[in-house]
Design an enzyme around this catalytic site. Structure first.
Site, mmCIF file in Angstrom:
data_model
loop_
_atom_site.group_PDB
_atom_site.id
_atom_site.type_symbol
_atom_site.label_atom_id
_atom_site.label_comp_id
_atom_site.label_asym_id
_atom_site.label_seq_id
_atom_site.Cartn_x
_atom_site.Cartn_y
_atom_site.Cartn_z
ATOM 1 N N SER A 1 24.578 9.700 -18.736
ATOM 2 C CA SER A 1 23.868 9.740 -20.183
ATOM 3 C C SER A 1 23.767 10.872 -20.532
ATOM 4 C CB SER A 1 22.549 9.087 -19.713
ATOM 5 O OG SER A 1 22.411 7.773 -19.475
ATOM 6 N N LYS B 1 25.097 11.294 -23.973
ATOM 7 C CA LYS B 1 24.409 10.451 -25.006
ATOM 8 C C LYS B 1 23.861 11.689 -26.365
ATOM 9 C CE LYS B 1 23.048 6.378 -22.473
ATOM 10 N NZ LYS B 1 22.344 5.871 -21.559
ATOM 11 N N TYR C 1 31.749 2.994 -24.619
ATOM 12 C CA TYR C 1 30.442 3.470 -24.075
ATOM 13 C C TYR C 1 30.739 3.793 -22.549
ATOM 14 C CZ TYR C 1 25.779 3.511 -21.961
ATOM 15 O OH TYR C 1 24.728 3.901 -21.498
ATOM 16 N N TYR D 1 14.384 9.824 -19.316
ATOM 17 C CA TYR D 1 14.025 8.285 -19.020
ATOM 18 C C TYR D 1 12.613 8.086 -19.068
ATOM 19 C CZ TYR D 1 18.598 8.426 -16.815
ATOM 20 O OH TYR D 1 20.140 9.010 -16.620
ATOM 21 N N VAL E 1 22.641 9.511 -14.404
ATOM 22 C CA VAL E 1 22.242 9.024 -13.240
ATOM 23 C C VAL E 1 23.470 9.570 -12.288
ATOM 24 C CG1 VAL E 1 20.969 6.865 -13.859
ATOM 25 C CG2 VAL E 1 23.856 6.887 -13.663
HETATM 26 N N1 GLU Z 1 26.587 4.120 -17.563
HETATM 27 C C1 GLU Z 1 25.254 4.399 -17.320
HETATM 28 C C2 GLU Z 1 24.851 2.886 -17.748
HETATM 29 O O1 GLU Z 1 24.780 2.702 -19.103
HETATM 30 C C3 GLU Z 1 24.553 5.520 -17.819
HETATM 31 C C4 GLU Z 1 23.113 5.470 -17.406
HETATM 32 C C5 GLU Z 1 22.603 6.657 -17.126
HETATM 33 O O2 GLU Z 1 22.941 7.845 -16.772
HETATM 34 O O3 GLU Z 1 21.284 6.822 -17.574
HETATM 35 O O4 GLU Z 1 24.281 2.249 -16.989
#
Ligand code: GLU
Length: 310
Positions: free
Chosen positions: A70, A73, A195, A246, A264
């Site tokens: 993430s 992002k 994604y 988060y 994550v």
């Molecule tokens: N590839 C993970 C998902 O979409 C990313 C999660 C993350 O790092 O928060 O579930």
């Protein structure tokens, strides 16, 4: 007590933090919902600090590539915002969600407009829009990361991408649900492929600290060109501060006092605007998905140096 208020080199503070982290082994566990991540050794630890001129300091496993997840992002948000400007905010909000990163609950109440670009639903919208504008969102991201980090070898981890695809039902549900509200342009399978490639990018602490540099340079890329206006760079930093870790963003702001974004894979990037960028990696996660040793290390960094936005 601060060991240096205006450090001329970050190396001593990084070494002190690494020693402290080694003495207090973390309690976290690697993410297990993507099998390719579950195999990571939770004791790995690396940390890097990059200055706006590209000087980079590091300690531990700071040159070891890990799964950025993430953290990417932030970069897709910046790349899309640079192209479409404020129109993006009609499709995704910028408020903390208070829900887990992959939650479906709020979306129905809020008519398919995700709360912010850092929960999965919001990141899917951003990647969708970037893909519409560029024809290759994940490729655009990779080009950007390679250019900013100066590492042409930076690439996707195909095993992680395949693992995410095989366990991607919830992201597929988010994509289809938003498509039903008209908030996704591309066919959902096309979007998901983009994604998952994006999430699977493997990069080191050094790479990611350098790639985040534009946020410390108020929107200016490593080559001196402008990606974001000063105001947009402030906006991205603000969304990181309020939504980047988060549903623990309040606690992260309280402990670390910097805009940050976690993934994550166990990485966290953070920004001291005008001064430096950081990336820390340790795969053991707490129950909300943030690296235990990573948050502790950033907490010690701002305490020891006095560098925070507050
Ligand atoms: N590839 C993970 C998902 O979409 C990313 C999660 C993350 O790092 O928060 O579930």
């Amino acid at each position: 007590m601060a060991i240096m208020s205006t450090p001329t080199t970050f190396q001593p503070v990084l070494e002190r933090i690494a020693e402290e982290i080694e003495r207090t082994p973390g309690s976290g566990r690697p993410a297990d919902y993507i099998p390719a991540l579950a195999a990571c050794d939770p004791r790995r630890f690396g940390m890097a600090v990059a200055e706006p001129d590209g000087t980079v300091y590091g300690v531990g496993d700071w040159r070891e590539p890990f799964s950025a997840q993430s953290i990417t992002k932030v970069f897709t948000l910046a790349l899309d915002l640079a192209r479409e400007g404020d129109a993006l905010w009609e499709h995704v909000g910028r408020e903390p969600s208070g829900n887990p990163f992959n939650s479906l609950v709020q979306l129905e109440y809020e008519n398919g407009i995700p709360r912010n670009p850092f929960i999965n639903a919001g990141a899917l919208v951003v990647t969708d829009r970037l893909h519409t504008r560029t024809g290759d969102a994940a490729g655009e991201l990779l080009d950007f990361l390679r250019a900013e980090s100066g590492n042409p070898g930076l690439t996707y981890d195909e095993e992680v991408a395949a693992s995410e695809t095989a366990h991607g039902d919830r992201n597929a549900a988010l994509g289809h649900f938003m498509a039903s509200y008209g908030n996704i342009d591309n066919p959902v399978p096309v979007l998901l492929e983009q994604y998952f490639r994006q999430c699977s990018v493997a990069a080191s602490c050094a790479d990611l600290a350098l790639a985040t540099g534009f946020l410390a340079r108020h929107g200016i890329r490593a080559d001196g060109s402008r990606l974001l206006s000063r105001s947009q760079a402030k906006q991205v930093n603000a969304v990181m501060l309020t939504c980047g870790t988060y549903d623990a963003a309040g606690d992260f702001a309280y402990r670390v006092g910097l805009p940050g974004k976690s993934g994550v894979g166990g990485g966290i990037i953070a920004v001291v605007p005008g001064r430096c960028t950081l990336c820390v990696w340790s795969p053991g996660l707490d129950e909300r998905g943030n690296s235990v040793a990573g948050v502790a290390a950033l907490d010690r960094f701002t305490t020891l140096t006095g560098l925070s936005v507050f």
